[in-house]
Design a protein around this motif. Sequence first.
Motif, PDB file in Angstrom:
ATOM      1  N   TYR A   1     -22.772 -11.504  12.317  1.00  0.00           N
ATOM      2  CA  TYR A   1     -22.148 -11.455  13.641  1.00  0.00           C
ATOM      3  C   TYR A   1     -21.672 -10.021  13.867  1.00  0.00           C
ATOM      4  CZ  TYR A   1     -19.431 -12.714  17.746  1.00  0.00           C
ATOM      5  OH  TYR A   1     -18.957 -12.807  19.041  1.00  0.00           O
TER       6      TYR A   1
ATOM      7  N   HIS B   1     -15.215 -16.365  15.561  1.00  0.00           N
ATOM      8  CA  HIS B   1     -15.812 -15.458  16.538  1.00  0.00           C
ATOM      9  C   HIS B   1     -16.383 -16.233  17.725  1.00  0.00           C
ATOM     10  CE1 HIS B   1     -15.383 -11.699  14.423  1.00  0.00           C
ATOM     11  NE2 HIS B   1     -15.930 -12.214  13.322  1.00  0.00           N
ATOM     12  N   VAL B   2     -17.096 -17.294  17.419  1.00  0.00           N
ATOM     13  CA  VAL B   2     -17.671 -18.122  18.481  1.00  0.00           C
ATOM     14  C   VAL B   2     -17.767 -19.558  17.982  1.00  0.00           C
ATOM     15  CG1 VAL B   2     -20.030 -17.580  17.735  1.00  0.00           C
ATOM     16  CG2 VAL B   2     -19.628 -18.425  20.057  1.00  0.00           C
TER      17      VAL B   2
ATOM     18  N   TRP C   1     -19.169 -23.492  19.365  1.00  0.00           N
ATOM     19  CA  TRP C   1     -19.871 -24.201  20.437  1.00  0.00           C
ATOM     20  C   TRP C   1     -20.208 -25.630  20.034  1.00  0.00           C
ATOM     21  CZ3 TRP C   1     -22.261 -20.806  17.164  1.00  0.00           C
ATOM     22  CH2 TRP C   1     -23.477 -21.193  16.592  1.00  0.00           C
TER      23      TRP C   1
ATOM     24  N   ARG D   1     -18.899 -23.721  24.993  1.00  0.00           N
ATOM     25  CA  ARG D   1     -18.837 -22.537  24.131  1.00  0.00           C
ATOM     26  C   ARG D   1     -17.489 -21.850  24.302  1.00  0.00           C
ATOM     27  NH1 ARG D   1     -22.509 -18.702  21.454  1.00  0.00           N
ATOM     28  NH2 ARG D   1     -23.994 -20.426  21.572  1.00  0.00           N
TER      29      ARG D   1
ATOM     30  N   ILE E   1     -15.588 -18.255  23.108  1.00  0.00           N
ATOM     31  CA  ILE E   1     -15.778 -16.928  22.526  1.00  0.00           C
ATOM     32  C   ILE E   1     -14.418 -16.275  22.340  1.00  0.00           C
ATOM     33  CG2 ILE E   1     -16.746 -14.629  22.895  1.00  0.00           C
ATOM     34  CD1 ILE E   1     -19.027 -15.910  24.422  1.00  0.00           C
TER      35      ILE E   1
ATOM     36  N   ASP F   1     -12.725 -12.984  21.943  1.00  0.00           N
ATOM     37  CA  ASP F   1     -12.908 -11.559  22.167  1.00  0.00           C
ATOM     38  C   ASP F   1     -11.648 -10.826  21.718  1.00  0.00           C
ATOM     39  OD1 ASP F   1     -13.227  -8.972  23.106  1.00  0.00           O
ATOM     40  OD2 ASP F   1     -14.221  -9.593  24.958  1.00  0.00           O
TER      41      ASP F   1
END
Length: 271
Positions: A74, A116-117, A119, A132, A134, A136
């Motif tokens: 990632y 980090h992510v 889903w 999803r 995310i 940031d």
Amino acid sequence: MMKTLLKHLLSNILWLLAVPALFAQSDFTYERDREEVPSMQEMLETREVFEYEVRYGFFTLGWVDVELLPDTTYGGEKAYHLRTTMRSNKKLPFMGTRIVNYENLFQYNENWPYSHVFWRDDIHDDEYDRVRVIFDREAEEVQFFEKGEPTDTLELVEPASGGDIIFYYARMFAGLDESYELPVYTEDEMGIVSAKSRTKTEMREYDAFDEPIETYRSDGTADIDGPFGFNGTFKSWFSADDLRVPVEAHVRVIFGNVKVRLINYERRGQD
């Protein structure tokens, strides 16, 4: 009505497996004995595979499978991929077939693992990337999407988690006489989960093990609107061994108690 409630339960039960020992303070000082609790490296190297049964009374509502997939990248750096799969019991006439995958790409530092992510894939409806989230960290915000469309943005509070990353994190505190909190980001909202683990052990039996095992119990509350009229209280158990395996969770709901228990367990990373 009942079918909808049961579906919502299965889609939310995963984070209840791990909520008994978590925190949200961004200025937290990491002070604990590494000889007493497992590190992230120890847990990840073990490559565990879990299967849990979800029951309400005499009924099996479904199963939860948790597995660490092969490492990925990632942002050009090594990352870990955790998958949690929900399977409903299609033999129940009010349930039907429901298979949902929760995918989480994460890393960890000396203090905690962080997402980090995150889903969700609704396999039964052939709908992938349905939801999803995310994280940031440059913008210090959490971004939410549904079917590819942005729905909301919230402030990022560490250690931010979108779901099953807390499955590992909680185990790093099981058996310690401390209170914890964690910001949990679900669909378009953030809630606070708080709990305290007990230091005394108790013997409990599970299908995953041949004999009764010693466990640590934790009790807590969740500031999140849960399924079935979840009133915020829960209790759960971890094995009192080197890896603090999550073995059981009880959740109070509007019509009774739902129990999640470990029925199969493997350590594939060991020789």
